[in-house]
Design a protein around this motif. Structure first.
Motif, PDB file in Angstrom:
ATOM      1  N   GLY A 117       0.758  -1.225   0.000  1.00 39.20           N
ATOM      2  CA  GLY A 117       0.000   0.000   0.000  1.00 39.20           C
ATOM      3  C   GLY A 117       0.794   1.283   0.000  1.00 39.20           C
ATOM      4  O   GLY A 117       0.289   2.317  -0.390  1.00 39.20           O
ATOM      5  N   ALA A 118       2.043   1.292   0.455  1.00 34.25           N
ATOM      6  CA  ALA A 118       2.836   2.525   0.474  1.00 34.25           C
ATOM      7  C   ALA A 118       3.251   2.881  -0.940  1.00 34.25           C
ATOM      8  O   ALA A 118       3.337   2.028  -1.821  1.00 34.25           O
ATOM      9  CB  ALA A 118       4.055   2.349   1.359  1.00 34.25           C
ATOM     10  N   VAL A 119       3.539   4.154  -1.146  1.00 37.50           N
ATOM     11  CA  VAL A 119       4.021   4.612  -2.451  1.00 37.50           C
ATOM     12  C   VAL A 119       5.538   4.672  -2.400  1.00 37.50           C
ATOM     13  O   VAL A 119       6.124   5.223  -1.467  1.00 37.50           O
ATOM     14  CB  VAL A 119       3.428   5.993  -2.801  1.00 37.50           C
ATOM     15  CG1 VAL A 119       4.053   6.556  -4.064  1.00 37.50           C
ATOM     16  CG2 VAL A 119       1.922   5.889  -2.957  1.00 37.50           C
ATOM     17  N   PHE A 120       6.172   4.088  -3.404  1.00 37.71           N
ATOM     18  CA  PHE A 120       7.628   4.161  -3.544  1.00 37.71           C
ATOM     19  C   PHE A 120       7.960   5.553  -4.047  1.00 37.71           C
ATOM     20  O   PHE A 120       7.534   5.939  -5.119  1.00 37.71           O
ATOM     21  CB  PHE A 120       8.105   3.084  -4.520  1.00 37.71           C
ATOM     22  CG  PHE A 120       9.505   3.267  -5.019  1.00 37.71           C
ATOM     23  CD1 PHE A 120      10.563   3.419  -4.131  1.00 37.71           C
ATOM     24  CD2 PHE A 120       9.778   3.276  -6.369  1.00 37.71           C
ATOM     25  CE1 PHE A 120      11.861   3.576  -4.593  1.00 37.71           C
ATOM     26  CE2 PHE A 120      11.059   3.425  -6.845  1.00 37.71           C
ATOM     27  CZ  PHE A 120      12.102   3.578  -5.953  1.00 37.71           C
ATOM     28  N   GLU A 121       8.711   6.313  -3.257  1.00 40.38           N
ATOM     29  CA  GLU A 121       8.977   7.702  -3.602  1.00 40.38           C
ATOM     30  C   GLU A 121      10.344   7.935  -4.230  1.00 40.38           C
ATOM     31  O   GLU A 121      10.453   8.668  -5.208  1.00 40.38           O
ATOM     32  CB  GLU A 121       8.806   8.590  -2.367  1.00 40.38           C
ATOM     33  CG  GLU A 121       7.365   8.672  -1.920  1.00 40.38           C
ATOM     34  CD  GLU A 121       7.161   9.589  -0.739  1.00 40.38           C
ATOM     35  OE1 GLU A 121       8.152  10.006  -0.088  1.00 40.38           O
ATOM     36  OE2 GLU A 121       5.991   9.903  -0.453  1.00 40.38           O
ATOM     37  N   ALA A 122      11.402   7.349  -3.665  1.00 38.74           N
ATOM     38  CA  ALA A 122      12.743   7.656  -4.181  1.00 38.74           C
ATOM     39  C   ALA A 122      13.729   6.553  -3.842  1.00 38.74           C
ATOM     40  O   ALA A 122      13.542   5.804  -2.883  1.00 38.74           O
ATOM     41  CB  ALA A 122      13.219   8.980  -3.592  1.00 38.74           C
ATOM     42  N   LEU A 123      14.793   6.509  -4.641  1.00 44.66           N
ATOM     43  CA  LEU A 123      15.868   5.546  -4.442  1.00 44.66           C
ATOM     44  C   LEU A 123      17.195   6.285  -4.558  1.00 44.66           C
ATOM     45  O   LEU A 123      17.474   6.896  -5.590  1.00 44.66           O
ATOM     46  CB  LEU A 123      15.786   4.432  -5.493  1.00 44.66           C
ATOM     47  CG  LEU A 123      16.922   3.414  -5.507  1.00 44.66           C
ATOM     48  CD1 LEU A 123      16.931   2.602  -4.216  1.00 44.66           C
ATOM     49  CD2 LEU A 123      16.781   2.484  -6.715  1.00 44.66           C
ATOM     50  N   ASP A 124      18.000   6.236  -3.491  1.00 43.61           N
ATOM     51  CA  ASP A 124      19.338   6.826  -3.501  1.00 43.61           C
ATOM     52  C   ASP A 124      20.336   5.684  -3.576  1.00 43.61           C
ATOM     53  O   ASP A 124      20.476   4.906  -2.630  1.00 43.61           O
ATOM     54  CB  ASP A 124      19.553   7.667  -2.240  1.00 43.61           C
ATOM     55  CG  ASP A 124      20.948   8.272  -2.162  1.00 43.61           C
ATOM     56  OD1 ASP A 124      21.726   8.162  -3.145  1.00 43.61           O
ATOM     57  OD2 ASP A 124      21.272   8.842  -1.111  1.00 43.61           O
ATOM     58  N   VAL A 125      21.019   5.569  -4.710  1.00 44.14           N
ATOM     59  CA  VAL A 125      21.958   4.466  -4.922  1.00 44.14           C
ATOM     60  C   VAL A 125      23.402   4.855  -4.626  1.00 44.14           C
ATOM     61  O   VAL A 125      24.290   4.008  -4.711  1.00 44.14           O
ATOM     62  CB  VAL A 125      21.830   3.899  -6.356  1.00 44.14           C
ATOM     63  CG1 VAL A 125      20.420   3.388  -6.608  1.00 44.14           C
ATOM     64  CG2 VAL A 125      22.249   4.909  -7.397  1.00 44.14           C
ATOM     65  N   SER A 126      23.645   6.112  -4.279  1.00 45.87           N
ATOM     66  CA  SER A 126      25.027   6.566  -4.073  1.00 45.87           C
ATOM     67  C   SER A 126      25.776   5.768  -3.001  1.00 45.87           C
ATOM     68  O   SER A 126      26.960   5.462  -3.202  1.00 45.87           O
ATOM     69  CB  SER A 126      25.078   8.068  -3.793  1.00 45.87           C
ATOM     70  OG  SER A 126      24.264   8.427  -2.719  1.00 45.87           O
ATOM     71  N   PRO A 127      25.151   5.381  -1.878  1.00 49.07           N
ATOM     72  CA  PRO A 127      25.900   4.559  -0.918  1.00 49.07           C
ATOM     73  C   PRO A 127      26.290   3.193  -1.511  1.00 49.07           C
ATOM     74  O   PRO A 127      27.363   2.670  -1.204  1.00 49.07           O
ATOM     75  CB  PRO A 127      24.936   4.381   0.252  1.00 49.07           C
ATOM     76  CG  PRO A 127      23.960   5.499   0.128  1.00 49.07           C
ATOM     77  CD  PRO A 127      23.840   5.761  -1.340  1.00 49.07           C
ATOM     78  N   ALA A 128      25.450   2.645  -2.341  1.00 50.10           N
ATOM     79  CA  ALA A 128      25.757   1.353  -2.968  1.00 50.10           C
ATOM     80  C   ALA A 128      26.921   1.492  -3.939  1.00 50.10           C
ATOM     81  O   ALA A 128      27.813   0.648  -3.988  1.00 50.10           O
ATOM     82  CB  ALA A 128      24.535   0.803  -3.683  1.00 50.10           C
TER      83      ALA A 128
END
Length: 118
Positions: free
Chosen positions: A2-13
């Motif tokens: 039910g939650a909305v996926f808002e953002a993905l920060d891949v910089s730490p990866a």
């Protein structure tokens, strides 16, 4: 979910030793790739796009490519995922789905062999 996926920060990866790259909907869209797939009806996404509702636990939002399995797993854990709030009841069981009148109608198919009227 039910939650909305808002953002993905891949910089730490990407800063994780052994990680070669991290790819998500943004990367697929940038090359004009098709994000839908399915064996009969193309109703699944390769990567969940930002702004879309999460439909299930484990829904794929990206992939980490690395020199080893260990580096890939660590890189995936390092990604920062942001979800919006949800006020919906989470459907976990069949009883929950019946109570919420939540059915996956798209997946109903009929297989017919021969003359139906016989």
């Amino acid at each position: 979910c039910g939650a909305v996926f808002e953002a993905l920060d891949v910089s730490p990866a990407l800063a994780t030793p052994g990680v070669v790259g991290v790819y998500s909907y943004k990367d697929l869209a940038s090359i004009g790739g098709k994000n839908e797939y399915g064996p009969i009806v193309q109703d699944e996404t390769v990567f969940l796009p930002p702004g879309e509702k999460v439909r299930m636990v484990g829904q794929v939002i990206g992939v980490v490519v690395a020199e080893s399995l260990e580096s890939a797993e660590l890189g995936a854990r390092m990604c920062k995922v942001q979800y919006g709030e949800t006020h919906e009841k989470i459907i976990v069981t069949c009883e929950d789905a019946i109570e919420a009148n939540s059915f996956y109608e798209v997946s109903r198919h009929n297989m017919v062999r021969g003359e139906v009227s016989i």
